[in-house]
Design an enzyme around this catalytic site. Sequence first.
Site, PDB file in Angstrom:
ATOM      1  N   HIS A  79       6.086   1.394   8.008  1.00 38.63           N
ATOM      2  CA  HIS A  79       6.871   2.483   7.415  1.00 38.63           C
ATOM      3  C   HIS A  79       6.642   2.410   5.915  1.00 38.63           C
ATOM      4  CE1 HIS A  79       9.998   5.403   6.768  1.00 38.63           C
ATOM      5  NE2 HIS A  79      10.660   4.556   5.983  1.00 38.63           N
ATOM      6  N   ARG A 119     -10.732  10.832  -5.095  1.00 38.44           N
ATOM      7  CA  ARG A 119      -9.766  10.306  -6.073  1.00 38.44           C
ATOM      8  C   ARG A 119      -8.399  10.104  -5.414  1.00 38.44           C
ATOM      9  NH1 ARG A 119      -9.514  10.743 -12.117  1.00 38.44           N
ATOM     10  NH2 ARG A 119     -11.684  11.207 -11.716  1.00 38.44           N
ATOM     11  N   CYS A 136      -6.850  -1.476   2.969  1.00 36.99           N
ATOM     12  CA  CYS A 136      -7.544  -0.881   1.827  1.00 36.99           C
ATOM     13  C   CYS A 136      -8.706  -1.758   1.348  1.00 36.99           C
ATOM     14  CB  CYS A 136      -6.572  -0.573   0.700  1.00 36.99           C
ATOM     15  SG  CYS A 136      -5.600  -1.968   0.154  1.00 36.99           S
ATOM     16  N   SER A 142     -18.748   4.283  -3.901  1.00 37.93           N
ATOM     17  CA  SER A 142     -20.091   4.758  -3.508  1.00 37.93           C
ATOM     18  C   SER A 142     -21.116   3.733  -3.937  1.00 37.93           C
ATOM     19  CB  SER A 142     -20.397   6.104  -4.170  1.00 37.93           C
ATOM     20  OG  SER A 142     -19.509   7.075  -3.697  1.00 37.93           O
ATOM     21  N   GLU A 167     -13.670 -10.846   8.227  1.00 43.15           N
ATOM     22  CA  GLU A 167     -13.880  -9.869   9.291  1.00 43.15           C
ATOM     23  C   GLU A 167     -15.336  -9.826   9.723  1.00 43.15           C
ATOM     24  OE1 GLU A 167     -12.180  -6.184   7.904  1.00 43.15           O
ATOM     25  OE2 GLU A 167     -10.139  -6.998   8.036  1.00 43.15           O
TER      26      GLU A 167
END
Length: 184
Positions: A79, A119, A136, A142, A167
């Site tokens: 949440h 952005r 995130c 890029s 990972e």
Amino acid sequence: MTINTTVLQTPIGPLALLEHDGALVGAGFTADPAELHARLHPSLRALELRPVGDLGAITKAHLAYFDGDLTALDALPVHHPASQRRERLWRALRRVGPGQTVTYAELAVLAGMDRTAARAAGQACAQNLIAPAIPCHRVLPSGGAPKGRLGGYYYGLERKAWLLSHESAVTGGRPDASAAPAPR
């Protein structure tokens, strides 16, 4: 009403976890839950913090993630009140699987936006208060990591690099087959 908190010791430092009404409302690499609490949405900042030893399924999922079960955080309810656009970006980010990375423009596309919303995707990552469940760390600028550029990460590039390496090591450098494919 309160927000229950605990702090886990992880391979990359303490991780504060904040839970309210069964949902993860905050998670960040700090030993001080109050530091994270101060950044929450005003509706959550109004709630008092209550330290507890264990957050049950939330604690278990985070420990499992650091032990190598990279999908352990996927089903956790989160949440994180924000604008509809930002919440859409965070939902899209949760579909980027372990071992995968996307650029900010690709994240925007995954969220149903135009690539020019890169952005906004970057701002959503910067305002993410539920790391690593909202991953995130899987977003690169890029050009990405092959050029040695990891972009930014609120908790430091060393932690971002560790999470990506963790990972990649578990997935063998291959994207998780159950994850949504990243657009290229």
